[in-house]
Design a protein around this motif. Sequence first.
Motif, short mmCIF file in Angstrom:
data_model
loop_
_atom_site.label_atom_id
_atom_site.label_comp_id
_atom_site.label_asym_id
_atom_site.label_seq_id
_atom_site.Cartn_x
_atom_site.Cartn_y
_atom_site.Cartn_z
N UNK A 29 113.52 -58.20 91.17
CA UNK A 29 114.36 -58.83 92.01
C UNK A 29 115.69 -58.00 92.19
N UNK A 30 116.14 -57.34 91.15
CA UNK A 30 117.32 -56.64 91.27
C UNK A 30 117.13 -55.28 92.10
N UNK A 31 118.15 -55.20 93.25
CA UNK A 31 118.00 -54.11 94.06
C UNK A 31 118.68 -53.15 93.65
N UNK A 32 117.85 -51.98 92.93
CA UNK A 32 118.38 -50.75 92.46
C UNK A 32 117.30 -49.90 92.52
N UNK A 33 117.31 -48.96 93.00
CA UNK A 33 116.62 -47.73 93.27
C UNK A 33 116.47 -47.02 92.16
N UNK A 34 117.20 -46.95 91.18
CA UNK A 34 117.23 -46.33 89.68
C UNK A 34 116.43 -46.92 88.82
N UNK A 35 116.10 -48.25 89.14
CA UNK A 35 115.11 -49.08 88.08
C UNK A 35 113.69 -48.90 88.30
N UNK A 36 113.13 -48.45 87.07
CA UNK A 36 111.57 -48.37 87.17
C UNK A 36 111.02 -49.31 86.15
N UNK A 37 110.22 -50.23 86.61
CA UNK A 37 109.76 -51.54 85.67
C UNK A 37 108.18 -51.07 85.24
N UNK A 38 108.24 -50.80 84.18
CA UNK A 38 106.54 -50.64 83.59
C UNK A 38 106.14 -51.87 82.85
N UNK A 39 105.12 -52.55 83.41
CA UNK A 39 104.61 -53.96 83.03
C UNK A 39 103.26 -53.66 82.48
N UNK A 40 103.09 -54.42 81.26
CA UNK A 40 101.93 -54.01 80.45
C UNK A 40 101.50 -55.48 80.28
N UNK A 41 100.24 -55.73 80.74
CA UNK A 41 99.87 -57.12 80.68
C UNK A 41 99.35 -57.31 79.03
N UNK A 42 98.91 -56.43 78.38
CA UNK A 42 98.48 -56.75 77.03
C UNK A 42 99.73 -56.23 76.01
N UNK A 43 100.16 -57.00 75.06
CA UNK A 43 100.91 -56.78 74.02
C UNK A 43 100.84 -55.46 73.16
N UNK A 44 101.53 -54.44 73.18
CA UNK A 44 101.14 -53.49 72.35
C UNK A 44 101.80 -53.05 71.22
N UNK A 45 103.33 -53.57 71.35
CA UNK A 45 104.35 -53.17 70.44
C UNK A 45 105.57 -52.42 70.98
N UNK A 46 106.81 -52.33 70.40
CA UNK A 46 107.72 -51.43 70.98
C UNK A 46 107.37 -50.27 71.09
N UNK A 47 106.94 -49.54 70.08
CA UNK A 47 106.92 -48.25 69.67
C UNK A 47 105.89 -47.71 71.05
N UNK A 48 105.01 -48.41 71.34
CA UNK A 48 104.03 -47.74 72.41
C UNK A 48 104.81 -47.94 73.64
N UNK A 49 105.56 -48.90 73.92
CA UNK A 49 106.47 -49.09 75.03
C UNK A 49 107.49 -47.83 75.32
N UNK A 50 108.04 -47.59 73.92
CA UNK A 50 109.00 -46.43 73.81
C UNK A 50 108.25 -45.10 74.34
N UNK A 51 107.03 -45.08 73.89
CA UNK A 51 106.43 -43.72 74.14
C UNK A 51 106.17 -43.52 75.69
N UNK A 52 105.90 -44.56 76.36
CA UNK A 52 105.47 -44.67 77.65
C UNK A 52 106.54 -44.46 78.49
N UNK A 53 107.81 -45.22 78.04
CA UNK A 53 109.05 -44.98 78.79
C UNK A 53 109.60 -43.85 78.92
N UNK A 54 109.77 -43.17 77.73
CA UNK A 54 110.01 -41.68 77.58
C UNK A 54 109.34 -40.86 78.45
#
Length: 376
Positions: free
Chosen positions: A96-121
């Motif tokens: 809902x935040x209007x910001x073209x610089x923001x990319x939201x990666x949404x994962x339905x299954x919880x995998x842990x912080x490390x996996x999210x950091x890998x995908x985000x980087x």
Amino acid sequence: MTHIAWFLCWSSAVLLVHVFVGYPALVACLARLRPLRIERRAAVPSVTVVIAAHDGAAWVRAKLANLRALDYPQGSIEIVLACDGCTDDTAALARRVVDARLHVLEFAVRRGKAACLNDAVAAARGDVILFTDIRQRLAPSALRELVANLADPSVGVAGGELHMENVRGSFAQGVDTYWRYEKAIRHAESRSGSTIGVSGALYAMRRDLFEPLPAGTVLDDVLVPMRVAARGYRVIVEPRAIAWDQPSRHPQDERRRKIRTLAGNYQLVQQAPWLLMPWSNPLWFRFVSHKVLRLFAPWLIVAFTVGCGLLFNRHPMYASGFLGVVFAAFAVALARLRPTLGRWLPLRIAVAFFYLNLFAAQALVAFARHRRLHLW
């Protein structure tokens, strides 16, 4: 039996003094007598802010507003928010935040912080990665201060400084005092070479130095810096880059977080055994002194107490050591029973020291019973 008691007493005493007094004093002297300079330079490289979150709806809007307030060219910043199996509306609120610089990666299954950091980087385009947690508030100048250090080609990771605010209650004050002690050691390590860990709330690194984290990694803020140091770069702390957080006000509030973090150190050695090899780890002495021996501190205290108890009648020195531990335990119990007394600085420190070592002992038991740590 006497020889065993003597060995227990003196070996544990030497190691305890080294961990809590000797090593901090050594790196402080090195920082004062032989400081290593950093060639800071004003620079504005492109930056990707990476946030991994699980059920962060209570903080996400404030965090994104805080990032927009950073004193840094907004056109040079992108934000990647990785939502890890959130059961609340973290992702929806972010979108809902209007910001073209923001990319939201949404994962339905919880995998842990490390996996999210890998995908985000992997999705990041910035030359610099700024890692931050969703809960903490950053100072407006934090990012600019960190990247100024990365302008020095010898620096691979620049960590910020975590400050506690609203420090109320004797336990919170004791934890804050212990945290100040920890920060002083990190600053000395940084000035004399490299520190062996940074605060996960705020640290920046060159994107090309990031290596994907093993699944389930708890201490990314230790493994990432140690990998970078192994490649010949410095890991430093920038005291002018500040993040603010709230301290735990009661032992039970601190217990779960601390046990998980301390157990993460055992996991770290299991995942990266090269950290214990002096020929592979250039920061081996610092890592062992600052991290590994800290984990054994509660057992060293027990060994010291047993050794002094067995030698109680041999010399007044051993009797004094045994009674000193007993008196300290009594003081901690008194401070817990009478909170007004717990506000006295020596008792605040004693209580914090007791609980942090208790949690360290419990962390070993927790890790031994369940090697797969909680994802968050």
